[in-house]
Design a protein around this motif. Structure first.
Motif, mmCIF file in Angstrom:
data_model
loop_
_atom_site.group_PDB
_atom_site.id
_atom_site.type_symbol
_atom_site.label_atom_id
_atom_site.label_comp_id
_atom_site.label_asym_id
_atom_site.label_seq_id
_atom_site.Cartn_x
_atom_site.Cartn_y
_atom_site.Cartn_z
ATOM 1 N N PHE A 84 0.834 -1.203 0.000
ATOM 2 C CA PHE A 84 0.000 0.000 0.000
ATOM 3 C C PHE A 84 0.870 1.255 0.000
ATOM 4 C CE2 PHE A 84 -2.134 3.458 2.218
ATOM 5 C CZ PHE A 84 -3.301 3.575 1.480
ATOM 6 N N TYR A 127 -7.798 -2.702 2.356
ATOM 7 C CA TYR A 127 -6.907 -1.551 2.382
ATOM 8 C C TYR A 127 -6.413 -1.213 0.975
ATOM 9 C CZ TYR A 127 -6.920 -2.549 7.360
ATOM 10 O OH TYR A 127 -7.323 -2.784 8.653
ATOM 11 N N PHE A 128 -6.130 -2.235 0.189
ATOM 12 C CA PHE A 128 -5.544 -2.001 -1.121
ATOM 13 C C PHE A 128 -6.569 -1.518 -2.138
ATOM 14 C CE2 PHE A 128 -3.670 -3.228 -5.202
ATOM 15 C CZ PHE A 128 -2.421 -2.643 -5.064
#
Length: 218
Positions: free
Chosen positions: A30, A66-67
């Protein structure tokens, strides 16, 4: 001692076309995505993005919320798992990256080597119309496994567990990825795929760049 291996390759194919190759996923990916896209954002002015997930090592499922946020925004219903007759929703936990939002023309390259959690990612990008999926149908590995400790042990001196499929991942149409895969919007097995891509973007330079990438010429 040895440092961290990069998980992303990137380069400017032309002043207007940015190539981003996600090779694998790690806890640093990330931050790496943020760093490389911001670097290009400051140094150049591309408007087209080619994101390559054709040969990606499967992403850890826990990292997907999250990505995916930088691509589809915060708190979005990103994907679903199927478990014991019920569909479970998973939302994004991060938000937009301005260095990604800027791209008006986006191509996502997939093929039969795109597998497991990378297939979930491709399905989400397809669902949210982030870009045009180009390539061939993905591998079709759509199970999530888990280790369960057995209540009744076979031997009092040992502890045994069993490794079972716990969930199925679902693609953008709600169907299981397992055994089916994620279909591209433009299948390169179609002789007219270049024309189809040109019809989407009306940008011959981008079509040529995708063709060269698929041929291994870039």
């Amino acid at each position: 001692q040895d440092g961290i291996d990069p998980t992303i390759d990137y380069k400017l194919i032309s002043p207007d076309i940015f190539y981003l190759h996600l090779k694998k996923f790690s806890p640093t990916t990330f931050d790496e995505l943020k760093r490389v896209t911001e670097k290009i954002d400051k140094e150049a002015n591309p408007t087209s993005l080619v994101a390559d997930v054709m040969f990606i090592v499967p992403i850890v499922m826990d990292g997907l919320p999250y990505f995916l946020g930088p691509f589809i925004g915060p708190n979005q219903y990103a994907y679903q798992f199927f478990h014991q007759g019920e569909k479970e929703d998973y939302k994004t936990r991060t938000g937009w990256l301005p260095s990604l939002v800027r791209y008006k023309k986006v191509v996502i390259l997939i093929n039969e080597n795109t597998q497991s959690s990378a297939e979930v990612m491709a399905a989400v990008l397809k669902k949210y119309n982030v870009g045009i999926l180009v390539g061939t149908t993905t591998k079709g590995w759509g199970t999530v496994e888990r280790v369960f400790q057995m209540e009744n042990q076979l031997d009092e001196s040992e502890k045994h567990s069993i490794f079972l499929v716990h969930r199925l991942t679902l693609r953008e149409d709600g169907q299981p990825i397992e055994g089916t895969g994620v279909d591209p919007i433009i299948d390169i097995k179609n002789p007219n795929w270049e024309k189809q891509l040109l019809d989407y973007f009306n940008y011959q330079e981008l079509v040529s760049a995708v063709k060269h990438l698929l041929s291994g010429l870039i």
